[in-house]
Design a protein around this motif. Structure first.
Motif, PDB file in Angstrom:
ATOM      1  N   ASN A   1       0.725  -1.107  -0.378  1.00 14.86           N
ATOM      2  CA  ASN A   1      -0.303  -0.514   0.061  1.00 14.86           C
ATOM      3  C   ASN A   1       0.934   1.458  -0.259  1.00 14.86           C
ATOM      4  O   ASN A   1       0.853   2.056   0.487  1.00 14.86           O
ATOM      5  CB  ASN A   1      -0.711  -0.013   1.359  1.00 14.86           C
ATOM      6  N   THR A   2       1.810   1.296  -1.005  1.00 13.77           N
ATOM      7  CA  THR A   2       2.334   2.536  -0.998  1.00 13.77           C
ATOM      8  C   THR A   2       1.503   3.426  -1.043  1.00 13.77           C
ATOM      9  O   THR A   2       2.266   4.968  -0.665  1.00 13.77           O
ATOM     10  CB  THR A   2       3.882   2.279  -1.771  1.00 13.77           C
ATOM     11  N   VAL A   3       1.252   3.741  -2.325  1.00 14.64           N
ATOM     12  CA  VAL A   3       0.320   5.637  -2.674  1.00 14.64           C
ATOM     13  C   VAL A   3      -0.177   5.622  -1.108  1.00 14.64           C
ATOM     14  O   VAL A   3       0.064   7.113  -0.258  1.00 14.64           O
ATOM     15  CB  VAL A   3      -0.515   5.299  -3.773  1.00 14.64           C
ATOM     16  N   PRO A   4      -1.481   4.431  -0.152  1.00 14.94           N
ATOM     17  CA  PRO A   4      -1.859   5.585   1.070  1.00 14.94           C
ATOM     18  C   PRO A   4      -0.542   5.839   1.786  1.00 14.94           C
ATOM     19  O   PRO A   4      -0.853   7.298   2.826  1.00 14.94           O
ATOM     20  CB  PRO A   4      -2.610   4.421   1.359  1.00 14.94           C
ATOM     21  N   GLY A   5       0.244   5.039   1.946  1.00 19.24           N
ATOM     22  CA  GLY A   5       1.301   5.633   3.421  1.00 19.24           C
ATOM     23  C   GLY A   5       1.681   6.690   2.527  1.00 19.24           C
ATOM     24  O   GLY A   5       1.923   7.410   4.317  1.00 19.24           O
ATOM     25  N   PHE A   6       2.108   6.985   1.777  1.00 12.76           N
ATOM     26  CA  PHE A   6       2.884   8.109   1.085  1.00 12.76           C
ATOM     27  C   PHE A   6       2.175   9.681   2.023  1.00 12.76           C
ATOM     28  O   PHE A   6       2.579  10.261   1.819  1.00 12.76           O
ATOM     29  CB  PHE A   6       3.465   8.081  -0.355  1.00 12.76           C
ATOM     30  N   LEU A   7       1.390   9.521   1.157  1.00 13.33           N
ATOM     31  CA  LEU A   7       0.017  10.354   1.300  1.00 13.33           C
ATOM     32  C   LEU A   7      -0.314  10.646   3.081  1.00 13.33           C
ATOM     33  O   LEU A   7      -0.054  11.230   3.355  1.00 13.33           O
ATOM     34  CB  LEU A   7      -1.534  10.035   0.781  1.00 13.33           C
ATOM     35  N   MET A   8      -0.471   9.580   3.828  1.00 18.14           N
ATOM     36  CA  MET A   8      -0.075   9.764   4.550  1.00 18.14           C
ATOM     37  C   MET A   8       1.084   9.876   5.975  1.00 18.14           C
ATOM     38  O   MET A   8       1.183  10.868   6.733  1.00 18.14           O
ATOM     39  CB  MET A   8      -0.851   8.421   5.795  1.00 18.14           C
ATOM     40  N   MET A   9       1.874  10.008   4.996  1.00 16.57           N
ATOM     41  CA  MET A   9       3.863  10.586   5.195  1.00 16.57           C
ATOM     42  C   MET A   9       3.560  12.169   5.262  1.00 16.57           C
ATOM     43  O   MET A   9       3.953  12.898   5.780  1.00 16.57           O
ATOM     44  CB  MET A   9       4.935   9.938   4.969  1.00 16.57           C
ATOM     45  N   MET A  10       3.195  12.397   3.924  1.00 19.68           N
ATOM     46  CA  MET A  10       2.959  13.709   3.792  1.00 19.68           C
ATOM     47  C   MET A  10       1.684  14.881   4.264  1.00 19.68           C
ATOM     48  O   MET A  10       2.575  15.548   5.594  1.00 19.68           O
ATOM     49  CB  MET A  10       2.349  14.006   2.553  1.00 19.68           C
ATOM     50  N   PHE A  11       0.701  14.138   5.392  1.00 20.12           N
ATOM     51  CA  PHE A  11       0.158  14.852   6.654  1.00 20.12           C
ATOM     52  C   PHE A  11       0.869  14.899   7.376  1.00 20.12           C
ATOM     53  O   PHE A  11       0.992  15.775   8.239  1.00 20.12           O
ATOM     54  CB  PHE A  11      -1.210  13.688   6.806  1.00 20.12           C
ATOM     55  N   ALA A  12       1.900  13.671   7.950  1.00 25.98           N
ATOM     56  CA  ALA A  12       2.482  13.699   9.483  1.00 25.98           C
ATOM     57  C   ALA A  12       3.370  14.381   8.997  1.00 25.98           C
ATOM     58  O   ALA A  12       3.803  15.231   9.842  1.00 25.98           O
ATOM     59  CB  ALA A  12       3.285  12.236   9.732  1.00 25.98           C
ATOM     60  N   GLY A  13       4.378  14.541   7.855  1.00 31.07           N
ATOM     61  CA  GLY A  13       5.086  16.117   7.942  1.00 31.07           C
ATOM     62  C   GLY A  13       4.456  17.235   7.908  1.00 31.07           C
ATOM     63  O   GLY A  13       5.049  17.956   8.978  1.00 31.07           O
TER      64      GLY A  13
END
Length: 276
Positions: A154-166
């Motif tokens: 699930n790389t894409v959802p994980g990447f988007l969550m990382m943007m939110f965390a950042g």
């Protein structure tokens, strides 16, 4: 001079608590500076970001040497966290301190809940032809003398969550470690040791990206940031040693209650427009 000493001692306590709970010193530093010392919210966030850079750097080196941190996954996801951190830092300059206080309290409550939840330990195989295989988001880690293999999902959802965390890191001056681990552990199905250590590796770089914007705006004051940085590093070191001999579950529950009370008090002050 006495205020700097008190601030230094407070920062040691923040680093100690942050290390023992796994939430990082920033979650204590901002309430300490804003509610305890009356420091304006944006200056408190700037000082907290400097402390985040300091505390994550030392631990990150050790975890990389031990073979837990996945540098490739970390650097890939760092694109998302860094972009989010820059956006968060820019948005922070547009928001008033009371709004930031309310957002901080809300994220802090969410972080406490995520930190207390049970952590599943995934170990997924590589899927041929998948996005994860093409990006080489897989690796091995040592476990009781045995090298174990894993792959991201699930790389894409994980990447988007990382943007939110950042974005939350840049907005509020915290490491957002719990949100990063949520993305890697729950969404991307990485082993818990890999997700936590890779998150630690990423936190410092994310904080640097947003700290540059705070510095440019003149919101990083050396007389505040310096004792906070040194104090949090000392406190984190003491915390890491204490963690070895302490009953971590009881400690985490106790400090979760303390941090929950702090977040409610932050929320109350934000609603009553007490921050400046």
């Amino acid at each position: 001079m006495s205020e700097i000493i008190i601030l230094f001692l407070g920062a040691i306590s923040a680093g100690l608590l942050g290390s023992l709970t796994g939430l990082g010193g920033g979650v204590i530093i901002i309430p300490l500076l804003t509610l305890g010392f009356g420091v304006p919210m944006h200056y408190a966030i700037g000082a907290s970001l400097i402390s985040v850079i300091g505390t994550s750097s030392g631990a990150a080196v050790a975890f990389v040497k031990e073979g837990f941190t996945n540098m490739r996954i970390g650097m890939f996801l760092e694109i998302g966290t860094t972009a989010g951190a820059i956006i968060g830092a820019l948005v922070s300059g547009m928001l008033n301190p009371n709004t930031l206080g309310i957002i901080f309290a809300s994220i802090l409550l969410l972080t406490v809940v995520l930190n207390l939840k049970g952590k599943p330990d995934h170990q997924e195989p590589v899927i041929k032809g998948s996005l994860e295989e093409k990006l080489k988001l897989f690796g091995t880690f040592p476990d009781k003398g045995v090298l174990k293999s894993y792959s991201a999902r699930n790389t894409v959802p994980g990447f988007l969550m990382m943007m939110f965390a950042g974005a939350m890191s840049g907005l509020l001056g915290i490491g957002s470690g719990a949100l990063k681990v949520l993305a890697m552990d729950n969404m991307m199905k990485l082993p818990f040791k890999v997700s936590t250590t890779t998150s630690n590796f990423m936190i410092g770089v994310t904080a640097v990206a947003s700290a540059m914007i705070y510095f440019q705006r003149g919101e990083i004051i050396p007389v505040i940031a310096a004792p906070v940085l040194v104090g949090v590093v000392v406190g984190s070191f003491i915390g890491s040693k204490t963690l070895m001999i302490s009953k971590t579950k009881k400690l985490k529950t106790f400090f979760a209650i303390v941090i929950t009370i702090l977040s409610i008090y932050m929320m109350y002050n934000g609603i009553n427009k007490s921050f400046r």
